[in-house]
Design a protein around this motif. Sequence first.
Motif, PDB file in Angstrom:
ATOM      1  N   CYS A  55     -40.983  19.993 -14.112  1.00 11.62           N
ATOM      2  CA  CYS A  55     -40.358  18.735 -14.474  1.00 11.62           C
ATOM      3  C   CYS A  55     -38.860  18.959 -14.379  1.00 11.62           C
ATOM      4  O   CYS A  55     -38.268  19.629 -15.222  1.00 11.62           O
ATOM      5  CB  CYS A  55     -40.764  18.313 -15.885  1.00 11.62           C
ATOM      6  SG  CYS A  55     -40.137  16.684 -16.368  1.00 11.62           S
ATOM      7  N   ASN A  56     -38.251  18.414 -13.365  1.00 10.38           N
ATOM      8  CA  ASN A  56     -36.838  18.637 -13.108  1.00 10.38           C
ATOM      9  C   ASN A  56     -35.984  17.890 -14.135  1.00 10.38           C
ATOM     10  O   ASN A  56     -35.986  16.660 -14.203  1.00 10.38           O
ATOM     11  CB  ASN A  56     -36.495  18.150 -11.694  1.00 10.38           C
ATOM     12  CG  ASN A  56     -35.099  18.569 -11.275  1.00 10.38           C
ATOM     13  OD1 ASN A  56     -34.272  18.935 -12.106  1.00 10.38           O
ATOM     14  ND2 ASN A  56     -34.846  18.520  -9.982  1.00 10.38           N
ATOM     15  N   LYS A  57     -35.235  18.661 -14.932  1.00 12.46           N
ATOM     16  CA  LYS A  57     -34.404  18.073 -15.983  1.00 12.46           C
ATOM     17  C   LYS A  57     -32.923  18.272 -15.712  1.00 12.46           C
ATOM     18  O   LYS A  57     -32.110  18.224 -16.627  1.00 12.46           O
ATOM     19  CB  LYS A  57     -34.759  18.682 -17.329  1.00 12.46           C
ATOM     20  CG  LYS A  57     -36.171  18.382 -17.807  1.00 12.46           C
ATOM     21  CD  LYS A  57     -36.358  18.886 -19.220  1.00 12.46           C
ATOM     22  CE  LYS A  57     -37.744  18.546 -19.715  1.00 12.46           C
ATOM     23  NZ  LYS A  57     -37.929  18.974 -21.120  1.00 12.46           N
TER      24      LYS A  57
ATOM     25  N   LEU B 129     -45.310  16.821 -31.719  1.00  9.89           N
ATOM     26  CA  LEU B 129     -46.516  16.404 -30.996  1.00  9.89           C
ATOM     27  C   LEU B 129     -46.481  16.874 -29.550  1.00  9.89           C
ATOM     28  O   LEU B 129     -47.524  17.203 -28.965  1.00  9.89           O
ATOM     29  CB  LEU B 129     -46.654  14.874 -31.041  1.00  9.89           C
ATOM     30  CG  LEU B 129     -46.853  14.237 -32.423  1.00  9.89           C
ATOM     31  CD1 LEU B 129     -46.997  12.724 -32.276  1.00  9.89           C
ATOM     32  CD2 LEU B 129     -48.079  14.825 -33.112  1.00  9.89           C
ATOM     33  N   LYS B 130     -45.288  16.921 -28.966  1.00  9.43           N
ATOM     34  CA  LYS B 130     -45.171  17.364 -27.573  1.00  9.43           C
ATOM     35  C   LYS B 130     -45.622  18.806 -27.411  1.00  9.43           C
ATOM     36  O   LYS B 130     -46.142  19.194 -26.357  1.00  9.43           O
ATOM     37  CB  LYS B 130     -43.727  17.203 -27.111  1.00  9.43           C
ATOM     38  CG  LYS B 130     -43.530  17.430 -25.614  1.00  9.43           C
ATOM     39  CD  LYS B 130     -42.110  17.139 -25.201  1.00  9.43           C
ATOM     40  CE  LYS B 130     -41.173  18.260 -25.615  1.00  9.43           C
ATOM     41  NZ  LYS B 130     -39.809  18.074 -25.052  1.00  9.43           N
TER      42      LYS B 130
ATOM     43  N   SER C 150     -46.652  13.563 -19.216  1.00  9.82           N
ATOM     44  CA  SER C 150     -45.916  12.951 -18.112  1.00  9.82           C
ATOM     45  C   SER C 150     -44.461  13.401 -18.133  1.00  9.82           C
ATOM     46  O   SER C 150     -43.827  13.457 -19.194  1.00  9.82           O
ATOM     47  CB  SER C 150     -46.001  11.427 -18.207  1.00  9.82           C
ATOM     48  OG  SER C 150     -45.049  10.822 -17.359  1.00  9.82           O
ATOM     49  N   CYS C 151     -43.932  13.708 -16.953  1.00  5.43           N
ATOM     50  CA  CYS C 151     -42.543  14.127 -16.859  1.00  5.43           C
ATOM     51  C   CYS C 151     -41.609  13.007 -17.310  1.00  5.43           C
ATOM     52  O   CYS C 151     -40.598  13.258 -17.977  1.00  5.43           O
ATOM     53  CB  CYS C 151     -42.213  14.535 -15.423  1.00  5.43           C
ATOM     54  SG  CYS C 151     -40.580  15.258 -15.196  1.00  5.43           S
ATOM     55  N   ASN C 152     -41.928  11.783 -16.997  1.00  5.38           N
ATOM     56  CA  ASN C 152     -41.103  10.652 -17.413  1.00  5.38           C
ATOM     57  C   ASN C 152     -41.089  10.507 -18.932  1.00  5.38           C
ATOM     58  O   ASN C 152     -40.059  10.186 -19.539  1.00  5.38           O
ATOM     59  CB  ASN C 152     -41.601   9.354 -16.769  1.00  5.38           C
ATOM     60  CG  ASN C 152     -41.297   9.293 -15.291  1.00  5.38           C
ATOM     61  OD1 ASN C 152     -40.341   9.909 -14.820  1.00  5.38           O
ATOM     62  ND2 ASN C 152     -42.112   8.560 -14.547  1.00  5.38           N
ATOM     63  N   GLN C 153     -42.248  10.723 -19.548  1.00  5.03           N
ATOM     64  CA  GLN C 153     -42.320  10.660 -21.005  1.00  5.03           C
ATOM     65  C   GLN C 153     -41.451  11.734 -21.649  1.00  5.03           C
ATOM     66  O   GLN C 153     -40.719  11.464 -22.616  1.00  5.03           O
ATOM     67  CB  GLN C 153     -43.774  10.822 -21.464  1.00  5.03           C
ATOM     68  CG  GLN C 153     -44.674   9.645 -21.155  1.00  5.03           C
ATOM     69  CD  GLN C 153     -46.102   9.893 -21.588  1.00  5.03           C
ATOM     70  OE1 GLN C 153     -46.555  11.037 -21.688  1.00  5.03           O
ATOM     71  NE2 GLN C 153     -46.839   8.816 -21.846  1.00  5.03           N
ATOM     72  N   ILE C 154     -41.517  12.938 -21.120  1.00 10.35           N
ATOM     73  CA  ILE C 154     -40.750  14.045 -21.679  1.00 10.35           C
ATOM     74  C   ILE C 154     -39.264  13.808 -21.488  1.00 10.35           C
ATOM     75  O   ILE C 154     -38.450  14.065 -22.387  1.00 10.35           O
ATOM     76  CB  ILE C 154     -41.192  15.371 -21.032  1.00 10.35           C
ATOM     77  CG1 ILE C 154     -42.640  15.670 -21.421  1.00 10.35           C
ATOM     78  CG2 ILE C 154     -40.277  16.517 -21.470  1.00 10.35           C
ATOM     79  CD1 ILE C 154     -43.219  16.884 -20.742  1.00 10.35           C
TER      80      ILE C 154
END
Length: 354
Positions: free
Chosen positions: A21-23, A256-257, A264-268
């Motif tokens: 997941c590219n941050k 919770l994470k 989902s990457c978008n959620q994170i």
Amino acid sequence: MTEASTETTAEYTYDEHAFSCNKTDIQEFGKIFLPIFYIAVFALGLAGNLMVVLAIVKEGRKKSITDIYLLNLAISDLLFVVSLPFWASNTVRGWTLGTIPCTAVSSLYYIGFFGGMFFITVISIDRYSAIVRATYSLKSRTVKHGLLVTCGVWATAVLVSVPHFVFSRLVESDCTSAFPRELENIWPVFCNVELNAVGFFIPVCIICYCYCGIVKTLLLCKNQKKARAIRLVLVVVVVFLLFWSPYNVLIFLETLKRFELFTSCNQIKSLDYAMHLTETIAFSHCCLNPLIYAFAGEKFRRYLHHICLRYCPFLCFCGPCSRYRVSHSASYAESIVISNITVNTSDQDGSVFV
């Protein structure tokens, strides 16, 4: 400080999962946004809380129990804000001071954080005692009692802070938490739960209970200024909830994470951005503490006018400086029990009056 892998802020760390997941965009945003915010909170919090400390220390009379609590609340906030420039530097260029300073700054941050929360709670209890239990407070609201409570609060703040900074280490030019393998899954969850429960839920329950009792008492009080006092009570509670609730919700979601409820990457990424925003709001509360708990007092305001006009005479444009001369017949901080409603601790009947 939540634990993890790539980049650390003062209270939040990016937690990389097994999947990709590219941050990069979030990290670049944090490098610009967080330092500006940390420095702004540092400057405002340092100035406001130093004024409170100086005003209380400079007062010539013997300190009251309210003075003691306000002084220690300001000291807690100072410990907290003093750590922020270090986190700003860490966000931009990594940690350059070594492991011992990393642990020391982390301890200042958490002790100041929990200390401030606990002293806000203690001030609420003190106000409840002074207004709702006025007769009983004549015996309990003594300087000796205040000093004992203060020592207990600091000891508790240190104790609950230890789990958060005991594992602080320098890891790849970053001041973060490095857990033993057997604790790396349990300890972060424990720290988050402690932040939610001890750092927010328990204090907010006590604060709401105390101020509800105060409002009920003020509604029965035949006083023309009770409406103003009730408004201040509501401001104290509402501001506290507005500033700290979103941040604690995000800490809970961060917990919770860790149980992979958000995959989902978008959620994170959304959680990461939300953490930045709520962290900004929550940390700003230490800048408001002087306004809410000290500057609301008339005598305290007059004292600040006196100091400003004494050392900055060019500000004397609203009339003769003598009009701001402060009488030392009562404690400055004692005058702000509830917005100009003062508890006369020397009065035999323990009455609350304006």
